[in-house]
Design a protein around this motif. Structure first.
Motif, short mmCIF file in Angstrom:
data_model
loop_
_atom_site.label_atom_id
_atom_site.label_comp_id
_atom_site.label_asym_id
_atom_site.label_seq_id
_atom_site.Cartn_x
_atom_site.Cartn_y
_atom_site.Cartn_z
N ILE A 171 0.30 44.47 130.18
CA ILE A 171 0.05 43.40 129.21
C ILE A 171 1.28 42.49 129.13
N PRO A 172 1.09 41.23 128.77
CA PRO A 172 2.25 40.34 128.64
C PRO A 172 3.18 40.81 127.52
N VAL A 173 4.48 40.70 127.77
CA VAL A 173 5.48 41.06 126.77
C VAL A 173 5.30 40.18 125.53
N GLY A 174 4.82 38.96 125.74
CA GLY A 174 4.59 38.06 124.61
C GLY A 174 3.62 38.63 123.59
N MET A 175 2.71 39.50 124.02
CA MET A 175 1.79 40.13 123.07
C MET A 175 2.54 41.05 122.10
N VAL A 176 3.61 41.66 122.56
CA VAL A 176 4.43 42.49 121.68
C VAL A 176 5.12 41.60 120.66
N TYR A 177 5.66 40.47 121.11
CA TYR A 177 6.34 39.55 120.21
C TYR A 177 5.39 38.90 119.21
N MET A 178 4.11 38.88 119.52
CA MET A 178 3.14 38.30 118.58
C MET A 178 2.96 39.17 117.33
N ALA A 179 3.60 40.32 117.30
CA ALA A 179 3.62 41.12 116.07
C ALA A 179 4.37 40.37 114.96
N LEU A 180 5.35 39.58 115.33
CA LEU A 180 6.10 38.79 114.33
C LEU A 180 5.17 37.84 113.57
N PRO A 181 4.43 36.97 114.26
CA PRO A 181 3.54 36.10 113.49
C PRO A 181 2.40 36.85 112.80
N ALA A 182 1.98 37.98 113.35
CA ALA A 182 0.93 38.76 112.68
C ALA A 182 1.43 39.24 111.32
N GLY A 183 2.62 39.79 111.28
CA GLY A 183 3.21 40.21 110.01
C GLY A 183 3.46 39.04 109.08
N ALA A 184 3.90 37.93 109.66
CA ALA A 184 4.16 36.73 108.85
C ALA A 184 2.88 36.20 108.21
N LEU A 185 1.77 36.27 108.92
CA LEU A 185 0.49 35.82 108.34
C LEU A 185 0.09 36.68 107.15
N VAL A 186 0.34 37.98 107.24
CA VAL A 186 0.05 38.86 106.11
C VAL A 186 0.95 38.49 104.93
N MET A 187 2.24 38.26 105.22
CA MET A 187 3.16 37.84 104.15
C MET A 187 2.71 36.54 103.50
N ILE A 188 2.34 35.58 104.33
CA ILE A 188 1.91 34.28 103.81
C ILE A 188 0.68 34.42 102.93
N TYR A 222 3.87 46.64 115.97
CA TYR A 222 2.81 46.01 115.16
C TYR A 222 2.69 46.67 113.79
N THR A 223 2.80 48.00 113.76
CA THR A 223 2.71 48.71 112.48
C THR A 223 3.81 48.27 111.54
N VAL A 224 5.03 48.21 112.04
CA VAL A 224 6.17 47.81 111.20
C VAL A 224 5.98 46.40 110.66
N MET A 225 5.57 45.48 111.50
CA MET A 225 5.44 44.09 111.05
C MET A 225 4.29 43.92 110.05
N LEU A 226 3.17 44.59 110.28
CA LEU A 226 2.06 44.49 109.34
C LEU A 226 2.40 45.15 108.00
N VAL A 227 3.10 46.27 108.05
CA VAL A 227 3.49 46.94 106.81
C VAL A 227 4.54 46.13 106.06
N ALA A 228 5.40 45.41 106.78
CA ALA A 228 6.36 44.52 106.11
C ALA A 228 5.63 43.43 105.33
N GLY A 229 4.59 42.88 105.93
CA GLY A 229 3.78 41.89 105.22
C GLY A 229 3.06 42.50 104.04
N TYR A 230 2.58 43.71 104.22
CA TYR A 230 1.89 44.44 103.15
C TYR A 230 2.85 44.70 101.98
N GLY A 231 4.11 44.94 102.30
CA GLY A 231 5.11 45.17 101.26
C GLY A 231 5.27 44.00 100.32
N VAL A 232 5.06 42.80 100.83
CA VAL A 232 5.11 41.61 99.98
C VAL A 232 4.01 41.67 98.94
#
Length: 155
Positions: free
Chosen positions: A123-140, A54-64
Protein backbone atom coordinates in the motif's frame (compact mmCIF):
# COMPACT_ATOMS: atom_id res chain seq x y z
CA UNK A 1 -26.32 18.29 17.87
CA UNK A 2 -25.96 15.85 20.76
CA UNK A 3 -27.05 12.98 18.51
CA UNK A 4 -24.35 13.84 15.98
CA UNK A 5 -21.74 13.88 18.75
CA UNK A 6 -22.94 10.51 20.04
CA UNK A 7 -22.86 9.05 16.52
CA UNK A 8 -19.26 10.22 16.00
CA UNK A 9 -18.29 8.83 19.43
CA UNK A 10 -19.89 5.45 18.74
CA UNK A 11 -18.33 5.23 15.27
CA UNK A 12 -14.85 6.04 16.55
CA UNK A 13 -15.26 3.57 19.43
CA UNK A 14 -16.28 0.77 17.08
CA UNK A 15 -13.55 1.49 14.51
CA UNK A 16 -10.78 1.77 17.09
CA UNK A 17 -11.98 -1.33 18.94
CA UNK A 18 -11.82 -3.31 15.70
CA UNK A 19 -8.36 -1.90 15.01
CA UNK A 20 -7.05 -2.83 18.46
CA UNK A 21 -8.52 -6.32 18.05
CA UNK A 22 -6.78 -6.50 14.66
CA UNK A 23 -3.46 -5.49 16.20
CA UNK A 24 -3.90 -8.16 18.87
CA UNK A 25 -4.87 -10.86 16.36
CA UNK A 26 -2.04 -10.03 13.96
CA UNK A 27 0.58 -9.90 16.71
CA UNK A 28 -0.66 -13.05 18.43
CA UNK A 29 -0.85 -14.88 15.10
CA UNK A 30 2.68 -13.80 14.23
CA UNK A 31 4.05 -15.00 17.58
CA UNK A 32 2.27 -18.36 17.38
CA UNK A 33 3.29 -18.98 13.77
CA UNK A 34 6.88 -17.96 14.37
CA UNK A 35 7.51 -19.95 17.55
CA UNK A 36 5.23 -22.93 17.02
CA UNK A 37 5.69 -23.49 13.28
CA UNK A 38 8.79 -21.41 12.35
CA UNK A 39 6.70 -19.45 9.86
CA UNK A 40 7.18 -15.69 9.60
CA UNK A 41 4.51 -13.42 8.17
CA UNK A 42 6.39 -10.64 6.36
CA UNK A 43 3.44 -8.26 6.44
CA UNK A 44 2.40 -8.59 10.10
CA UNK A 45 4.61 -5.90 11.62
CA UNK A 46 3.68 -3.35 8.96
CA UNK A 47 -0.04 -4.13 9.25
CA UNK A 48 0.03 -3.79 13.05
CA UNK A 49 1.96 -0.53 12.72
CA UNK A 50 -0.56 0.98 10.28
CA UNK A 51 -3.46 -0.04 12.53
CA UNK A 52 -1.69 1.45 15.55
CA UNK A 53 -1.09 4.79 13.82
CA UNK A 54 -4.74 5.08 12.80
CA UNK A 55 -5.91 4.01 16.25
CA UNK A 56 -3.78 6.65 17.97
CA UNK A 57 -4.93 9.45 15.69
CA UNK A 58 -8.62 8.56 15.90
CA UNK A 59 -8.45 8.23 19.68
CA UNK A 60 -6.69 11.61 19.88
CA UNK A 61 -9.65 13.13 18.06
CA UNK A 62 -12.02 11.24 20.33
CA UNK A 63 -10.21 12.72 23.33
CA UNK A 64 -11.32 16.16 22.23
CA UNK A 65 -14.94 15.08 22.39
CA UNK A 66 -14.53 13.53 25.83
CA UNK A 67 -12.54 16.45 27.21
CA UNK A 68 -9.54 14.26 28.00
CA UNK A 69 -7.17 16.29 25.84
CA UNK A 70 -4.89 19.03 27.11
CA UNK A 71 -6.75 21.45 29.34
CA UNK A 72 -6.12 23.45 32.45
CA UNK A 73 -8.86 22.59 34.95
CA UNK A 74 -7.08 24.52 37.71
CA UNK A 75 -7.17 27.64 35.56
CA UNK A 76 -10.83 27.07 34.73
CA UNK A 77 -11.75 26.54 38.39
CA UNK A 78 -9.82 29.64 39.45
CA UNK A 79 -11.52 31.76 36.80
CA UNK A 80 -14.61 33.73 37.83
CA UNK A 81 -17.87 32.19 36.55
CA UNK A 82 -18.55 35.02 34.08
CA UNK A 83 -15.23 34.32 32.25
CA UNK A 84 -15.58 30.54 32.01
CA UNK A 85 -17.86 30.57 28.98
CA UNK A 86 -15.57 32.83 26.89
CA UNK A 87 -12.58 30.80 28.06
CA UNK A 88 -14.25 27.57 26.84
CA UNK A 89 -14.96 29.22 23.49
CA UNK A 90 -11.30 30.25 23.14
CA UNK A 91 -10.30 26.73 24.15
CA UNK A 92 -12.40 25.14 21.39
CA UNK A 93 -11.25 27.74 18.83
CA UNK A 94 -7.58 27.02 19.58
CA UNK A 95 -8.13 23.27 19.25
CA UNK A 96 -10.07 23.86 16.02
CA UNK A 97 -7.20 25.94 14.61
CA UNK A 98 -4.74 23.18 15.53
CA UNK A 99 -6.94 20.49 13.97
CA UNK A 100 -7.40 22.44 10.73
CA UNK A 101 -3.62 22.88 10.52
CA UNK A 102 -3.09 19.14 11.06
CA UNK A 103 -5.76 18.41 8.44
CA UNK A 104 -4.19 20.65 5.78
CA UNK A 105 -0.60 19.58 6.33
CA UNK A 106 -1.56 15.95 6.91
CA UNK A 107 -3.29 15.80 3.53
CA UNK A 108 -0.29 17.45 1.87
CA UNK A 109 2.10 15.01 3.54
CA UNK A 110 -0.09 12.03 2.63
CA UNK A 111 -0.35 13.07 -1.00
CA UNK A 112 3.41 13.67 -1.19
CA UNK A 113 4.06 10.10 0.01
CA UNK A 114 1.58 8.30 -2.25
CA UNK A 115 4.33 7.36 -4.72
CA UNK A 116 6.20 5.27 -2.15
CA UNK A 117 4.86 1.83 -1.25
CA UNK A 118 5.26 -0.25 1.88
CA UNK A 119 7.15 -3.32 0.64
CA UNK A 120 5.38 -5.95 2.71
CA UNK A 121 1.82 -4.63 2.30
CA UNK A 122 2.10 -2.98 -1.09
CA UNK A 123 0.00 0.00 0.00
CA UNK A 124 1.18 3.59 -0.50
CA UNK A 125 3.01 5.07 2.48
CA UNK A 126 0.76 8.10 2.01
CA UNK A 127 -2.16 6.01 3.28
CA UNK A 128 -0.37 5.73 6.62
CA UNK A 129 0.10 9.49 6.73
CA UNK A 130 -3.59 9.97 6.01
CA UNK A 131 -4.17 8.96 9.64
CA UNK A 132 -3.28 12.58 10.51
CA UNK A 133 -6.20 14.14 8.62
CA UNK A 134 -8.50 11.32 9.76
CA UNK A 135 -7.81 12.19 13.40
CA UNK A 136 -8.04 15.89 12.61
CA UNK A 137 -11.51 15.43 11.09
CA UNK A 138 -12.69 13.76 14.28
CA UNK A 139 -11.22 16.65 16.30
CA UNK A 140 -12.88 19.20 14.04
CA UNK A 141 -16.27 17.54 14.34
CA UNK A 142 -16.06 17.54 18.14
CA UNK A 143 -14.81 21.14 18.22
CA UNK A 144 -17.70 22.30 16.06
CA UNK A 145 -20.25 20.50 18.22
CA UNK A 146 -18.53 21.91 21.32
CA UNK A 147 -18.63 25.44 19.94
CA UNK A 148 -22.27 25.08 18.94
CA UNK A 149 -23.26 23.70 22.35
CA UNK A 150 -21.33 26.51 24.11
CA UNK A 151 -23.09 29.08 21.92
CA UNK A 152 -26.47 27.47 22.61
CA UNK A 153 -25.86 27.36 26.37
CA UNK A 154 -25.00 31.06 26.45
CA UNK A 155 -28.06 32.07 24.44
Amino acid sequence: MRRFELAISATVQIITSVMVAGILAITLGQVVLRYAFSIALPWSADAAQVLLVYTVMLVAGYGVGKGSHFSLPMLMNATPERWRHPLRLVHFILILMFAVTVLVFGVRLGIAQMGTRMPALGIPVGMVYMALPAGALVMISFCITGLLSQSASKA
